[in-house]
Structures are given as C-alpha cells and as structure tokens.
Design a protein around this motif. Sequence first.
Motif, short mmCIF file in Angstrom:
data_model
loop_
_atom_site.label_atom_id
_atom_site.label_comp_id
_atom_site.label_asym_id
_atom_site.label_seq_id
_atom_site.Cartn_x
_atom_site.Cartn_y
_atom_site.Cartn_z
N VAL A 24 0.84 -1.19 0.00
CA VAL A 24 0.00 0.00 0.00
C VAL A 24 0.88 1.24 0.00
N ALA A 25 0.29 2.36 -0.35
CA ALA A 25 0.99 3.65 -0.32
C ALA A 25 0.13 4.63 0.45
N LEU A 26 0.74 5.38 1.32
CA LEU A 26 0.05 6.43 2.06
C LEU A 26 0.10 7.70 1.22
N LEU A 27 -1.07 8.17 0.79
CA LEU A 27 -1.15 9.33 -0.09
C LEU A 27 -2.07 10.38 0.52
N ALA A 28 -1.86 11.62 0.15
CA ALA A 28 -2.76 12.69 0.57
C ALA A 28 -4.14 12.42 -0.01
N ALA A 29 -5.15 12.68 0.78
CA ALA A 29 -6.54 12.42 0.36
C ALA A 29 -7.10 13.64 -0.35
N VAL A 30 -6.59 13.92 -1.54
CA VAL A 30 -7.04 15.05 -2.33
C VAL A 30 -7.50 14.52 -3.68
N GLY A 31 -8.78 14.64 -3.95
CA GLY A 31 -9.29 14.19 -5.23
C GLY A 31 -9.42 12.68 -5.29
N PRO A 32 -9.69 12.16 -6.48
CA PRO A 32 -9.86 10.72 -6.64
C PRO A 32 -8.53 9.98 -6.52
N ALA A 33 -8.63 8.69 -6.27
CA ALA A 33 -7.42 7.86 -6.21
C ALA A 33 -6.75 7.85 -7.58
N PRO A 34 -5.42 7.75 -7.62
CA PRO A 34 -4.72 7.66 -8.90
C PRO A 34 -5.18 6.43 -9.69
N ASP A 35 -5.07 6.50 -11.01
CA ASP A 35 -5.46 5.39 -11.88
C ASP A 35 -4.84 4.08 -11.40
N GLY A 36 -5.66 3.06 -11.34
CA GLY A 36 -5.17 1.73 -10.97
C GLY A 36 -5.12 1.48 -9.49
N LEU A 37 -5.48 2.46 -8.66
CA LEU A 37 -5.46 2.29 -7.21
C LEU A 37 -6.84 2.57 -6.64
N THR A 38 -7.14 1.92 -5.53
CA THR A 38 -8.39 2.18 -4.83
C THR A 38 -8.08 2.38 -3.35
N PRO A 39 -8.86 3.20 -2.67
CA PRO A 39 -8.63 3.38 -1.23
C PRO A 39 -8.80 2.05 -0.49
N TYR A 40 -7.98 1.86 0.53
CA TYR A 40 -8.05 0.67 1.37
C TYR A 40 -8.45 1.10 2.76
N GLU A 41 -9.57 0.61 3.24
CA GLU A 41 -10.13 1.07 4.51
C GLU A 41 -9.71 0.23 5.71
N GLY A 42 -8.93 -0.82 5.52
CA GLY A 42 -8.65 -1.75 6.60
C GLY A 42 -7.44 -1.43 7.46
N LEU A 43 -6.88 -0.25 7.34
CA LEU A 43 -5.68 0.10 8.12
C LEU A 43 -6.00 1.20 9.12
N PRO A 44 -5.22 1.30 10.21
CA PRO A 44 -5.46 2.37 11.18
C PRO A 44 -5.18 3.74 10.58
N ALA A 45 -5.89 4.74 11.08
CA ALA A 45 -5.68 6.11 10.62
C ALA A 45 -4.32 6.62 11.10
N VAL A 46 -3.68 7.42 10.29
CA VAL A 46 -2.42 8.04 10.68
C VAL A 46 -2.68 9.47 11.13
N THR A 47 -1.78 9.98 11.95
CA THR A 47 -1.89 11.36 12.40
C THR A 47 -1.50 12.28 11.26
N PRO A 48 -2.35 13.25 10.92
CA PRO A 48 -1.99 14.19 9.85
C PRO A 48 -0.73 14.96 10.22
N ILE A 49 0.04 15.32 9.22
CA ILE A 49 1.23 16.13 9.43
C ILE A 49 1.06 17.47 8.74
N PRO A 50 1.69 18.51 9.27
CA PRO A 50 1.56 19.82 8.63
C PRO A 50 2.29 19.85 7.29
N MET A 51 1.81 20.71 6.42
CA MET A 51 2.43 20.90 5.12
C MET A 51 2.94 22.33 5.04
N SER A 52 4.07 22.51 4.43
CA SER A 52 4.57 23.87 4.25
C SER A 52 5.07 24.02 2.82
#
Length: 88
Positions: free
Chosen positions: A34-62
């Motif tokens: 799996v890959a941890l990706l920012a949740a912005v817009g639809p999933a990239p082609d060929g990938l689907t969200p996977y709901e079976g993992l624990p949530a991660v703590t968001p990190i700030p962006m600069s």
Amino acid sequence: MAATLAAHGVPATVVGDAGYLAGVLDIARTGEGVALLAAVGPAPDGLTPYEGLPAVTPIPMSALARPGADPATTEAAFAAVRDLLRPE
C-alpha cells in the motif's frame, strides 16, 4: 505509516522504495503493498482506497517560494493549494 502500523500491532515490511511519486504508485499498483497518499481528489489510476488500516496522524504541510518569485503568482499558487487542501 510504519510507526502507526507497529503501534496497532499490524506487521509491515518495506517492499519497495522510490524517489518519486510515480515510483511509489507503480509499486502499489503491483499489489505488493500500500501507499500512504494525501486524500485530495480521486485515487490515482489503478489504485483504490483501502479502509482496513489504522488512521495516521496528519502532518503539517509547508511551502516556500523560490527567491525572486513574483509575489502575486506566489500568493495565487499558495491560495490555490490552500483551497484544494481545505476540508469540505
């Protein structure tokens, strides 16, 4: 992500490493992991969200503008990114 998985008792192994997002996506598309990706817009082609993992703590962006960048362009770009990332 690895620390979050470990904290929840989910075994994890790194199966690939990439210096660019395209490489990360290619590795995930193989189905090897799996890959941890920012949740912005639809999933990239060929990938689907996977709901079976624990949530991660968001990190700030600069973001920083390069020295000498046009201030109006910089502010417009930063505003567009803020709008894109703002929760709905």
